[in-house]
Motif scaffolding. Structure first.
Motif, mmCIF file in Angstrom:
data_model
loop_
_atom_site.group_PDB
_atom_site.id
_atom_site.type_symbol
_atom_site.label_atom_id
_atom_site.label_comp_id
_atom_site.label_asym_id
_atom_site.label_seq_id
_atom_site.Cartn_x
_atom_site.Cartn_y
_atom_site.Cartn_z
ATOM 1 N N ASP A 114 0.650 -1.357 -0.036
ATOM 2 C CA ASP A 114 0.123 -0.061 -0.134
ATOM 3 C C ASP A 114 0.992 1.262 0.062
ATOM 4 O O ASP A 114 1.689 1.418 0.982
ATOM 5 N N ASN A 115 0.973 1.929 -1.070
ATOM 6 C CA ASN A 115 1.979 3.036 -1.339
ATOM 7 C C ASN A 115 1.315 4.161 -0.726
ATOM 8 O O ASN A 115 1.848 5.615 -1.058
ATOM 9 N N SER A 116 0.098 4.364 -0.303
ATOM 10 C CA SER A 116 -0.640 5.827 0.281
ATOM 11 C C SER A 116 0.499 6.553 0.953
ATOM 12 O O SER A 116 0.506 7.710 0.712
ATOM 13 N N LEU A 117 0.950 6.233 1.953
ATOM 14 C CA LEU A 117 2.071 6.944 2.734
ATOM 15 C C LEU A 117 3.328 7.328 1.818
ATOM 16 O O LEU A 117 3.892 8.425 2.319
ATOM 17 N N VAL A 118 3.700 6.439 0.932
ATOM 18 C CA VAL A 118 4.671 6.949 0.197
ATOM 19 C C VAL A 118 4.201 8.006 -0.720
ATOM 20 O O VAL A 118 5.060 9.091 -0.925
ATOM 21 N N LYS A 119 3.100 8.212 -1.345
ATOM 22 C CA LYS A 119 2.795 9.372 -1.835
ATOM 23 C C LYS A 119 2.528 10.607 -1.121
ATOM 24 O O LYS A 119 2.856 11.510 -1.453
ATOM 25 N N GLN A 120 2.054 10.339 0.001
ATOM 26 C CA GLN A 120 1.706 11.562 0.986
ATOM 27 C C GLN A 120 3.374 11.991 1.415
ATOM 28 O O GLN A 120 3.303 13.332 1.349
ATOM 29 N N ALA A 121 4.011 11.216 1.676
ATOM 30 C CA ALA A 121 5.466 11.872 1.992
ATOM 31 C C ALA A 121 6.137 12.616 0.667
ATOM 32 O O ALA A 121 6.785 13.539 0.685
ATOM 33 N N ILE A 122 6.000 12.051 -0.456
ATOM 34 C CA ILE A 122 6.619 12.721 -1.728
ATOM 35 C C ILE A 122 6.026 13.867 -1.928
ATOM 36 O O ILE A 122 6.414 14.798 -2.575
ATOM 37 N N ASP A 123 4.561 14.046 -1.464
ATOM 38 C CA ASP A 123 4.038 15.488 -1.811
ATOM 39 C C ASP A 123 4.361 16.306 -1.053
ATOM 40 O O ASP A 123 4.110 17.594 -1.309
ATOM 41 N N GLU A 124 5.114 16.161 -0.031
ATOM 42 C CA GLU A 124 5.810 17.087 1.089
ATOM 43 C C GLU A 124 7.070 17.471 0.232
ATOM 44 O O GLU A 124 7.706 16.905 -0.612
ATOM 45 N N PRO A 125 7.522 18.884 0.515
ATOM 46 C CA PRO A 125 8.936 19.307 0.301
ATOM 47 C C PRO A 125 9.929 18.095 0.740
ATOM 48 O O PRO A 125 9.857 18.027 1.779
ATOM 49 N N GLY A 126 10.756 17.671 -0.012
ATOM 50 C CA GLY A 126 11.852 16.753 0.289
ATOM 51 C C GLY A 126 13.051 17.319 0.867
ATOM 52 O O GLY A 126 13.729 16.712 2.017
ATOM 53 N N GLU A 127 13.322 18.503 0.732
ATOM 54 C CA GLU A 127 14.677 19.409 1.152
ATOM 55 C C GLU A 127 15.818 18.625 1.065
ATOM 56 O O GLU A 127 16.587 18.486 1.806
ATOM 57 N N GLY A 128 16.012 17.592 0.039
ATOM 58 C CA GLY A 128 17.294 17.294 -0.295
ATOM 59 C C GLY A 128 17.334 15.617 0.592
ATOM 60 O O GLY A 128 18.294 15.113 0.840
ATOM 61 N N ALA A 129 16.228 15.298 1.239
ATOM 62 C CA ALA A 129 16.362 14.178 1.875
ATOM 63 C C ALA A 129 15.980 12.968 1.310
ATOM 64 O O ALA A 129 15.810 12.869 0.001
ATOM 65 N N ILE A 130 16.371 11.949 1.795
ATOM 66 C CA ILE A 130 16.051 10.356 1.058
ATOM 67 C C ILE A 130 14.953 9.714 1.834
ATOM 68 O O ILE A 130 14.912 9.518 3.076
ATOM 69 N N LEU A 131 13.821 9.220 1.177
ATOM 70 C CA LEU A 131 12.724 8.609 1.734
ATOM 71 C C LEU A 131 13.221 7.052 1.483
ATOM 72 O O LEU A 131 13.253 6.343 0.754
#
Length: 161
Positions: free
Chosen positions: A44-61
């Protein structure tokens, strides 16, 4: 621009943790690094999409998808959005799809395998918690560095030549 070479990092910083060699490098950026943010979910990639929708600021998911090889948790559309939102990379303990497009995306991506089927969307999972796979526990706030040689994790940002 700092060059990330994980063998050199291991030589200079022997205290770093090294992820077991289980991931394929499939993104358009082969060497990448940044602070860790985590998602734990299963098919279930719902939370992956949720995280990616936010500013990454150079982070690694870092996504602990339970090592599932029954569906993909990231494809071309999410990867493109992650790149556009400033994420440096995605580490997927699970599968990705659309690999030809991923290879053209300005994003570091390493994954367990590829799979053509998309995941479910049930809104299940957890964010910003320690996750364990590949013989290492990865926690938000650690730093991750990856290239074609492997993935290393540090408790702090490293000074790279």
């Amino acid at each position: 621009m700092t060059t990330i070479i994980t063998p050199d990092i291991c030589d200079e910083y022997p205290e770093v943790a090294v992820l077991d060699p289980i991931l394929l490098n499939v993104g358009g950026i082969e060497a990448f690094g940044g602070p860790v943010r985590t998602v734990k979910c299963f098919e279930d990639n719902s939370l992956v999409k949720q995280a990616i929708d936010e500013p990454g600021e150079g982070a690694i998911l870092v996504v602990d998808a339970g090592g599932s090889t029954r569906c993909a948790m990231l494809g071309d559309m999410l990867a493109e959005k992650a790149a556009g939102n400033g994420w440096a990379g995605v580490i997927m303990y699970g599968c990705v799809r659309d690999v030809d497009e991923l290879a053209e995306t300005e994003l570091g991506i390493q994954a367990l395998a590829t799979h053509p089927r998309k995941s479910d969307k049930r809104g299940e999972g957890q964010r910003d918690i320690p996750v364990t796979f590949g013989g290492v526990t990865l926690s938000p706030g650690q730093w991750l560095y990856a290239d074609n040689n492997g993935v290393v994790i540090s408790e702090r940002q490293l000074s790279l030549g």
